[in-house]
Structures are given as structure tokens and as C-alpha cells.
Design a protein around this motif. Structure first.
Motif, PDB file in Angstrom:
ATOM      1  N   PRO A   1       0.819  -1.213   0.000  1.00 26.86           N
ATOM      2  CA  PRO A   1       0.000   0.000   0.000  1.00 26.86           C
ATOM      3  C   PRO A   1       0.857   1.269   0.000  1.00 26.86           C
ATOM      4  CG  PRO A   1      -0.798  -1.558   1.644  1.00 26.86           C
ATOM      5  CD  PRO A   1       0.470  -2.103   1.074  1.00 26.86           C
ATOM      6  N   ALA A   2       0.308   2.314  -0.545  1.00 30.42           N
ATOM      7  CA  ALA A   2       1.040   3.577  -0.689  1.00 30.42           C
ATOM      8  C   ALA A   2       1.473   4.141   0.656  1.00 30.42           C
ATOM      9  CB  ALA A   2       0.185   4.587  -1.433  1.00 30.42           C
ATOM     10  N   VAL A   3       0.647   4.003   1.685  1.00 32.19           N
ATOM     11  CA  VAL A   3       1.003   4.564   2.992  1.00 32.19           C
ATOM     12  C   VAL A   3       2.252   3.885   3.555  1.00 32.19           C
ATOM     13  CG1 VAL A   3      -0.499   3.081   4.395  1.00 32.19           C
ATOM     14  CG2 VAL A   3       0.080   5.350   5.204  1.00 32.19           C
ATOM     15  N   LEU A   4       2.408   2.595   3.340  1.00 31.24           N
ATOM     16  CA  LEU A   4       3.600   1.893   3.822  1.00 31.24           C
ATOM     17  C   LEU A   4       4.843   2.357   3.070  1.00 31.24           C
ATOM     18  CD1 LEU A   4       2.188  -1.709   4.307  1.00 31.24           C
ATOM     19  CD2 LEU A   4       2.412   0.134   5.982  1.00 31.24           C
ATOM     20  N   ALA A   5       4.706   2.540   1.773  1.00 34.83           N
ATOM     21  CA  ALA A   5       5.834   3.047   0.978  1.00 34.83           C
ATOM     22  C   ALA A   5       6.222   4.445   1.438  1.00 34.83           C
ATOM     23  CB  ALA A   5       5.470   3.043  -0.502  1.00 34.83           C
ATOM     24  N   ALA A   6       5.236   5.278   1.726  1.00 36.26           N
ATOM     25  CA  ALA A   6       5.508   6.641   2.197  1.00 36.26           C
ATOM     26  C   ALA A   6       6.212   6.612   3.550  1.00 36.26           C
ATOM     27  CB  ALA A   6       4.213   7.440   2.290  1.00 36.26           C
ATOM     28  N   LEU A   7       5.777   5.755   4.446  1.00 33.47           N
ATOM     29  CA  LEU A   7       6.414   5.664   5.767  1.00 33.47           C
ATOM     30  C   LEU A   7       7.856   5.184   5.661  1.00 33.47           C
ATOM     31  CD1 LEU A   7       3.509   4.243   7.929  1.00 33.47           C
ATOM     32  CD2 LEU A   7       4.625   6.461   8.196  1.00 33.47           C
ATOM     33  N   ARG A   8       8.128   4.291   4.724  1.00 35.95           N
ATOM     34  CA  ARG A   8       9.508   3.810   4.538  1.00 35.95           C
ATOM     35  C   ARG A   8      10.441   4.934   4.098  1.00 35.95           C
ATOM     36  NH1 ARG A   8       7.154   0.053   1.448  1.00 35.95           N
ATOM     37  NH2 ARG A   8       6.506  -1.782   2.520  1.00 35.95           N
ATOM     38  N   ARG A  29     -15.978  -2.757  12.474  1.00 34.07           N
ATOM     39  CA  ARG A  29     -15.141  -2.372  13.612  1.00 34.07           C
ATOM     40  C   ARG A  29     -13.636  -2.416  13.297  1.00 34.07           C
ATOM     41  NH1 ARG A  29     -19.838  -1.874  14.905  1.00 34.07           N
ATOM     42  NH2 ARG A  29     -20.789  -2.338  16.893  1.00 34.07           N
ATOM     43  N   PHE A  30     -13.281  -2.188  12.024  1.00 36.09           N
ATOM     44  CA  PHE A  30     -11.870  -2.248  11.648  1.00 36.09           C
ATOM     45  C   PHE A  30     -11.696  -1.539  10.308  1.00 36.09           C
ATOM     46  CE2 PHE A  30      -7.761  -4.209  10.746  1.00 36.09           C
ATOM     47  CZ  PHE A  30      -7.219  -4.341  12.015  1.00 36.09           C
ATOM     48  N   CYS A  31     -11.464  -0.224  10.361  1.00 37.63           N
ATOM     49  CA  CYS A  31     -11.320   0.551   9.126  1.00 37.63           C
ATOM     50  C   CYS A  31      -9.851   0.937   8.923  1.00 37.63           C
ATOM     51  CB  CYS A  31     -12.242   1.769   9.173  1.00 37.63           C
ATOM     52  SG  CYS A  31     -12.620   2.433   7.537  1.00 37.63           S
ATOM     53  N   ILE A  32      -9.587   1.904   8.071  1.00 38.01           N
ATOM     54  CA  ILE A  32      -8.230   2.248   7.630  1.00 38.01           C
ATOM     55  C   ILE A  32      -7.271   2.536   8.787  1.00 38.01           C
ATOM     56  CG2 ILE A  32      -8.792   4.702   7.233  1.00 38.01           C
ATOM     57  CD1 ILE A  32      -6.386   2.625   5.083  1.00 38.01           C
ATOM     58  N   ALA A  33      -7.707   3.255   9.812  1.00 38.03           N
ATOM     59  CA  ALA A  33      -6.803   3.581  10.917  1.00 38.03           C
ATOM     60  C   ALA A  33      -6.387   2.322  11.672  1.00 38.03           C
ATOM     61  CB  ALA A  33      -7.453   4.591  11.863  1.00 38.03           C
ATOM     62  N   CYS A  34      -7.282   1.374  11.806  1.00 36.56           N
ATOM     63  CA  CYS A  34      -6.937   0.101  12.450  1.00 36.56           C
ATOM     64  C   CYS A  34      -5.955  -0.685  11.584  1.00 36.56           C
ATOM     65  CB  CYS A  34      -8.182  -0.737  12.694  1.00 36.56           C
ATOM     66  SG  CYS A  34      -9.376  -0.005  13.816  1.00 36.56           S
ATOM     67  N   GLY A  37      -2.470   0.989  11.575  1.00 40.41           N
ATOM     68  CA  GLY A  37      -1.837   0.862  12.881  1.00 40.41           C
ATOM     69  C   GLY A  37      -1.300  -0.524  13.152  1.00 40.41           C
ATOM     70  N   VAL A  38      -2.072  -1.537  12.820  1.00 41.79           N
ATOM     71  CA  VAL A  38      -1.625  -2.914  13.026  1.00 41.79           C
ATOM     72  C   VAL A  38      -0.431  -3.230  12.134  1.00 41.79           C
ATOM     73  CG1 VAL A  38      -2.294  -5.338  12.713  1.00 41.79           C
ATOM     74  CG2 VAL A  38      -3.829  -3.769  13.889  1.00 41.79           C
ATOM     75  N   LEU A  39      -0.480  -2.782  10.887  1.00 42.69           N
ATOM     76  CA  LEU A  39       0.620  -3.064   9.955  1.00 42.69           C
ATOM     77  C   LEU A  39       1.928  -2.405  10.360  1.00 42.69           C
ATOM     78  CD1 LEU A  39      -1.197  -2.837   6.504  1.00 42.69           C
ATOM     79  CD2 LEU A  39      -0.273  -4.878   7.596  1.00 42.69           C
ATOM     80  N   VAL A  40       1.871  -1.173  10.852  1.00 38.54           N
ATOM     81  CA  VAL A  40       3.109  -0.445  11.158  1.00 38.54           C
ATOM     82  C   VAL A  40       3.460  -0.443  12.641  1.00 38.54           C
ATOM     83  CG1 VAL A  40       2.908   1.004   9.105  1.00 38.54           C
ATOM     84  CG2 VAL A  40       2.028   1.832  11.279  1.00 38.54           C
ATOM     85  N   GLY A  41       2.530  -0.856  13.495  1.00 39.82           N
ATOM     86  CA  GLY A  41       2.826  -0.921  14.930  1.00 39.82           C
ATOM     87  C   GLY A  41       2.935   0.437  15.596  1.00 39.82           C
ATOM     88  N   LEU A  42       2.250   1.434  15.059  1.00 38.25           N
ATOM     89  CA  LEU A  42       2.260   2.775  15.637  1.00 38.25           C
ATOM     90  C   LEU A  42       0.867   3.138  16.108  1.00 38.25           C
ATOM     91  CD1 LEU A  42       4.354   4.755  12.982  1.00 38.25           C
ATOM     92  CD2 LEU A  42       5.053   4.192  15.315  1.00 38.25           C
ATOM     93  N   PRO A  43       0.759   4.022  17.095  1.00 39.05           N
ATOM     94  CA  PRO A  43      -0.559   4.526  17.473  1.00 39.05           C
ATOM     95  C   PRO A  43      -1.200   5.238  16.278  1.00 39.05           C
ATOM     96  CG  PRO A  43       1.069   5.139  19.111  1.00 39.05           C
ATOM     97  CD  PRO A  43       1.817   4.570  17.951  1.00 39.05           C
ATOM     98  N   THR A  44      -2.456   4.916  16.029  1.00 44.30           N
ATOM     99  CA  THR A  44      -3.157   5.555  14.909  1.00 44.30           C
ATOM    100  C   THR A  44      -4.530   6.042  15.355  1.00 44.30           C
ATOM    101  OG1 THR A  44      -3.977   3.412  14.162  1.00 44.30           O
ATOM    102  CG2 THR A  44      -2.026   4.251  13.059  1.00 44.30           C
ATOM    103  N   ILE A  45      -4.935   7.118  14.722  1.00 41.04           N
ATOM    104  CA  ILE A  45      -6.210   7.781  15.010  1.00 41.04           C
ATOM    105  C   ILE A  45      -6.987   7.880  13.714  1.00 41.04           C
ATOM    106  CG2 ILE A  45      -7.266   9.965  15.733  1.00 41.04           C
ATOM    107  CD1 ILE A  45      -4.517  10.482  17.200  1.00 41.04           C
ATOM    108  N   GLY A  46      -8.269   7.577  13.779  1.00 42.74           N
ATOM    109  CA  GLY A  46      -9.148   7.816  12.646  1.00 42.74           C
ATOM    110  C   GLY A  46      -9.853   9.148  12.851  1.00 42.74           C
ATOM    111  N   CYS A  47      -9.768  10.034  11.875  1.00 46.85           N
ATOM    112  CA  CYS A  47     -10.460  11.321  11.939  1.00 46.85           C
ATOM    113  C   CYS A  47     -11.144  11.524  10.589  1.00 46.85           C
ATOM    114  CB  CYS A  47      -9.476  12.447  12.221  1.00 46.85           C
ATOM    115  SG  CYS A  47     -10.282  14.055  12.354  1.00 46.85           S
TER     116      CYS A  47
END
Length: 177
Positions: A1-8, A29-34, A37-47
Motif C-alpha cells: 500500500p502507498a502509505v507503507l511506501a511513504a512511511l519507509r 469495527r476495523f477501518c483504515i486507521a486500524c 496501525g496494526v501493519l506499522v505498529g504505531l498509534p493511529t487515530i481515525g479522523c
């Protein structure tokens, strides 16, 4: 996913991520922020700007007013007013953060506008990328003789750091570019 590439590509990982979308406030009960967060192991917030599920009362008109977002008897998030008299945003937990902390980060990042700065700037950059892509597609269809200068969008340079929260004051706030 693009977000993982961006974080790298980041030189330094952020303390937390804010997603332009929901976390737990989703029918499954499990959308994009979840997911992120699970994939990268960082705290994530959905807004999010709009509601997917749940019912809520209207929060008071004051900045910082909130009401619970409830679905099937469970609090999935909150409806948070980031500015006086504007539409609220929908905040939900993504991963490794509690709802009150997520609300505090969203409020700290919503400095001048309804949307928190990371979300607002990401929306802006995504819109510019879409316009640039549409421009390139249309100029290819028009051929080399088309007048391209008038339709070409202008871009504003924004530092990657301006999209990330800063810990300088002890709470995450946007940095200036």
C-alpha cells in the motif's frame, strides 16, 4: 500500500499517525486507521469528515465539545467540534491509543481550520496530485499542440515535517514548514 511506501521514505518515524478515515467506527469495527496501525505498529487515530455508522447527539457549538458515537450499544468514537460553529469531525481509535488521547491529538492539530492540519494538508496534496494526473492525461489526449500552460495546476512546496505531529511542547502539534 502507498502509505507503507511513504512511511519507509521518512527519515524519522512519527510518534502517531492520523488517518483521514475511521478506525473502530466502521460496520466491521476495523477501518483504515486500524489496518494501518496494526501493519506499522504505531498509534493511529481515525479522523473522518462524515459518519459511517452509529448515532449521536449534536455536540455543543464550542470548540472541544464532544458527544459519543454509539452503534449497537457500543461507543465506537466521538463527534468532536474542532472550531466554534462548524461541523464536527468523527474521531475513533485506530491502534494503540485511547479515545480521550485521540481526541486531544485531533484538537491539538486542528489549529486554524475544522480539519486537523495533517488531514487538511494531506487532502490538499492528494487533490493537487489528482489534478496533475488529470492534466497529464488530458494533454496526452489533446496531443502536443495543445496549450498546456493555462490549465496546468500550480503546486506549493510543503515540507513532509509539516504533515507530522511534533513533540516539542509535550503534545503533538503540527510543525511549520
Amino acid at each position: 500500500p502507498a502509505v507503507l511506501a511513504a512511511l519507509r521514505r521518512l527519515e524519522r518515524l512519527p510518534d502517531a499517525l492520523m488517518c483521514d478515515g475511521h478506525g473502530l467506527a466502521h460496520p466491521r469495527r476495523f477501518c483504515i486507521a486500524c489496518h494501518v496501525g496494526v501493519l506499522v505498529g504505531l498509534p493511529t487515530i481515525g479522523c473522518a469528515k462524515s459518519r459511517l455508522v452509529g448515532e449521536h447527539d449534536e455536540p455543543a457549538a464550542e470548540r472541544g465539545s464532544r458527544t459519543p458515537l454509539v452503534h449497537q450499544g457500543h461507543v465506537l468514537g466521538s463527534v468532536l467540534r474542532t472550531r466554534r460553529g462548524v461541523k464536527p469531525v468523527y474521531v475513533s481509535v485506530g491502534h494503540q491509543i485511547d479515545l480521550r488521547s485521540a481526541e486531544r491529538v485531533v484538537l491539538d492539530c486542528a489549529v486554524h481550520y475544522r480539519l486537523p492540519e495533517p488531514t487538511r494538508l494531506a487532502d490538499r496534496l492528494a487533490g493537487e496530485a489528482k489534478r496533475e494526473r488529470a492534466y497529464r492525461t488530458s494533454t496526452l489526449a489533446d496531443g502536443p499542440q495543445a496549450n498546456r500552460s493555462a490549465a496546468r495546476p500550480r503546486f506549493t512546496a510543503i515540507s513532509r515535517q509539516s504533515l507530522l505531529p511534533s513533540r516539542a511542547s509535550g503534545s503533538p502539534t503540527p510543525t511549520s514548514a
